[in-house]
Design an enzyme around this catalytic site. Sequence first.
Site, PDB file in Angstrom:
ATOM      1  N   THR A   3      13.233   1.830   1.143  1.00  0.00           N
ATOM      2  CA  THR A   3      11.954   2.308   1.656  1.00  0.00           C
ATOM      3  C   THR A   3      12.150   3.269   2.813  1.00  0.00           C
ATOM      4  OG1 THR A   3      11.070   0.150   1.098  1.00  0.00           O
ATOM      5  CG2 THR A   3       9.671   1.582   2.407  1.00  0.00           C
ATOM      6  N   VAL A  37      18.067  -4.763  -0.147  1.00  0.00           N
ATOM      7  CA  VAL A  37      18.169  -3.307  -0.124  1.00  0.00           C
ATOM      8  C   VAL A  37      16.799  -2.648  -0.009  1.00  0.00           C
ATOM      9  CG1 VAL A  37      20.303  -3.191  -1.426  1.00  0.00           C
ATOM     10  CG2 VAL A  37      18.132  -3.269  -2.644  1.00  0.00           C
ATOM     11  N   ARG A  38      15.730  -3.470  -0.130  1.00  0.00           N
ATOM     12  CA  ARG A  38      14.415  -2.849  -0.198  1.00  0.00           C
ATOM     13  C   ARG A  38      14.090  -2.081   1.075  1.00  0.00           C
ATOM     14  NH1 ARG A  38      10.535  -6.638  -3.208  1.00  0.00           N
ATOM     15  NH2 ARG A  38      10.292  -7.663  -1.218  1.00  0.00           N
ATOM     16  N   GLY A  39      14.473  -2.654   2.209  1.00  0.00           N
ATOM     17  CA  GLY A  39      14.191  -1.997   3.477  1.00  0.00           C
ATOM     18  C   GLY A  39      14.868  -0.642   3.544  1.00  0.00           C
ATOM     19  N   GLU A  40      16.132  -0.638   3.158  1.00  0.00           N
ATOM     20  CA  GLU A  40      16.904   0.593   3.231  1.00  0.00           C
ATOM     21  C   GLU A  40      16.330   1.650   2.289  1.00  0.00           C
ATOM     22  OE1 GLU A  40      21.004  -0.491   3.200  1.00  0.00           O
ATOM     23  OE2 GLU A  40      21.600   1.589   2.888  1.00  0.00           O
TER      24      GLU A  40
END
Lengths: 379, 593
Positions: free
Chosen positions: A321, A316-319
């Site tokens: 960020t 989920v980190r990409g989303e």
Amino acid sequence: MILKIEGEGADLSALEGETGHSDAFVDRQSRASARTASDGAAAYPFAAIVGQDEMRTALLVAAVDPSVGGVLVLGDRGTGKSTAVRSLAALLPPLEVIEGCAYACDPASGSVCSDCAAHGRDRSRSIGRVPVPMVDLPLGVTEDRVLGGLDLERALAEGVKAFQPGLLARANRGFLYVDEVNLLEDHLVDLLIDVAASGVNIFERDGLSVRHPAKFVLVGSGNPEEGELRPQLLDRFGLAVDVRTPEDIALRVEIVKRRDAYERDRSAFAERFADEQDRIRRRIVDARARLPHVLVPDAVLEASARLCVALGTDGVRGELTLMRAARALAALDGCDEVSMAHARGAAPGALAHRLRRNPLDESGSGVRVARMAGELLGG
Amino acid sequence: MSEARENPADGGAEDVLLATALLAVAGRRIGGVVLGEGTEAGMAEAWLACLGELMPEAAVPMMLPHSASLADIDGSLDLAASLAQGVRVHSPGLAARAAGHVVLMRSAGQASPAWLKRLTDVLLPDEGGGAKLVVACDFACDGPWPGAAILSEALALRLDFTGIDHRTLLAPAGWVEEVKAARERLGTVRIDDEAVEGLVGASVALGVASSRADRQAIQLAKAHAAWRGADVVTPEDAAAAVRFSLAHRARRMPAPPQEVDRGPDDEPAEDMTDQTPPPADDPGTKGDDDDDVTGGGEERPIDATAALLPDSVLEIVARGIKRQGGAQPEARRARDGARTARRGRPIGHRRGDPRRDGALHLLATFERAAPWQALRRKLVGGGDGSGSASRRIIILPDDIRVVRCKIDAPSTVIFAVDASGSSALHRMAEAKGAVELLLSRCYVRRDHVAVVAFGGRDARILLPPTRALARARRALAGLPGGGGTPLASGLSVSHRIALGAQRAGHSCLIVVLTDGRANIDIDGVADRARALADAMQWAKRIAGDGIASVLVDTGARPAAKAADLARALDGRYIPLPHAGAHEIAEAVRAAGG
Ligand SMILES: [Zn+2]
């Protein structure tokens, strides 16, 4: 006095002598040098940087919302990457700090160092203002200098046990810049990223127990020609941008000329860009105030999620960020709502370095992200 | 004004002397100089003497010690003095001590990129003042320097001493005064926009990315003008600046002007044949980044720039690109091995000097010192139990312990790929698939990779050890096929690379991809029996030197010869027909790769 030390867990309090106390020793010198490092008058104006829009935007986003989690700048040497970071730090409005604190604790924050926590309740300490720190982390630096450690000089010369704050302490509430982060030892990189994520440096060593805030924007630069960056390192930076030296001769000449003008008369040069500097500063300050109120419409959220799925970014980190960066962009634009365009603009920097790409595939993943974002975040 | 100065010779001693005079005039404005090819001890001494004569502050250069640690560079606590005096004593860092000096870096070829980066940051800050003049050289290191890219970004000049008799490196009569006059004139020399555009255009055309290089070129052009006794930079000055400060930094050949000027109408048909070869047809550009070449093709060098890039400069450019192609920054870490042992993860402590050998291990140090305190206090006297001295711990140099660190040994995987006709016919596609898979794994683990191809008469290093794996892939993709199978040469070259990597502290693995049908001997002669014997001999040497290996049989059917070779290598034998790409990768992993 006979000192008995038994093994690693030995109590060093005997070393303290009568001046010993458990509070962190405030090294005013290191604070002072942090101040000079970001001396506003001397720094190259952020507004005078030619080109390199992606890098400047990524830095502005991080300045508005440090929780985007660091910026990785990839590109050639001599492209003024450190100048840009230094310039941004100098541009930002000074910080309000608890006077005399080695960590530049924020008087408005509940999260302060153990020293301020101890003093804060009984008496109010005066409030000072310091420039936003920009700390350079030199290659080859020892862990002691990064984390802080026992103040050896005082321990040896005076027999006093005191904590000497490290670079993490100096970088609190500012920027920590690592040039050529791919040449830094892995364990130090991991350590920096961990502290940057938690915002706290907990030091339990050499009989010292210190906890202090270490909230900083980690900016790393790398030169891909010098060997690839570990994928694990890449995707721990919130944003990653490529910076290239302009190939346009007129732009290159302008860079040289501005630099020359700056070297010859810094204050005249600063004067030339003062209005533009003010404009950018106001934009950042406004954006920071606006940020908590910026809404993300469901349509944008859903489209962004679809984009991440389509690109196959893990976790989920990409989303997260992507959303944070898009909100910061909206705030910088003076908007109260994130538009598809903001999300599109944020996508390459937030996602391209997270693609589970074929490491040998040379076609830039930024292009892929931009294309896909154009499709899925259209309208 | 002497004839030699008006019209500098193409290379040779006069060229070096002119560059030296310009260095003396421009000084730290241009960072410094790398003493390149042909630098031996005698040559460097002669050249330094010459520089010292022209530039008084260079007469006694400050030697940068081989063993200078980062603490030496930055300055550190002087432990011995602090203990002796009971107050903090700082030993100043290199930057402070180097003030007013010319710094001579003698082992630049063996220094790690990280160390050089720190050093150049300290000595040659890109912003602000305080820059020193740096002379970098290395007599002992003839291979590519790991930190070459860092030095070439920071230092404007690079001297080539090839074919020069060091006895001829004498400053001509009168130069001392002329340099002095030029230095005084330098501040008044002007440069117009056209000249700046020409210089920057040359920089762009050559693929030089650093803005610092642009600024240094301008300074060098001014220095050349001052040296001629002129007040304004002319194209002649700019040309000298390009030749001395930009040509060696070039990363691509400039696009040929005719290609840019080509119009649809005025081009006769026969000229089209001229344009069929891509702009990268120069041998020097091979292995350089593809996108660089395209970038250059789109850039139209302006006329002023074209004039600054005569053939003589392009030759330097081609040599430089070739040199950089082989100069993988991470290729050699000989000295870095020893130095990085100070870093990594702490695993204990040992005796040592914290300024040199690693961080002080405080507890261990106190542990050593503690039992002796009572005795030492008596010996020192003074301690009556009431003064501050009584609380001080007396530590002697012998007590001092430093942290011992362990770094995980880096590894180098060498692919020796059979590019002969026989192999090419068979299963090279699968072999390449396996190699790519292995490369992905190397990438994750940050291994270094080298690629050796053998085919025709001999073996070539397609890629010296590097972590830039995209280059490895390119090298393999462009692998030519055909001709004989000089297996022994392939093994011999791989062996040489492995030894170099071992010296640098790497663990090595050679992955040989071949069908084992050697038919060219080590001398390049087509003799099947000799070829096989030579291959077996080199295989045994590889095994004898303790280098791990894997042999992937790429033949249509498993061949006894290939299996024999694997036995001689003391390595694992993997016949390709029974293995998919994943199996090969797995087998190599099991072999320690
Ligand atoms: Zn505090």
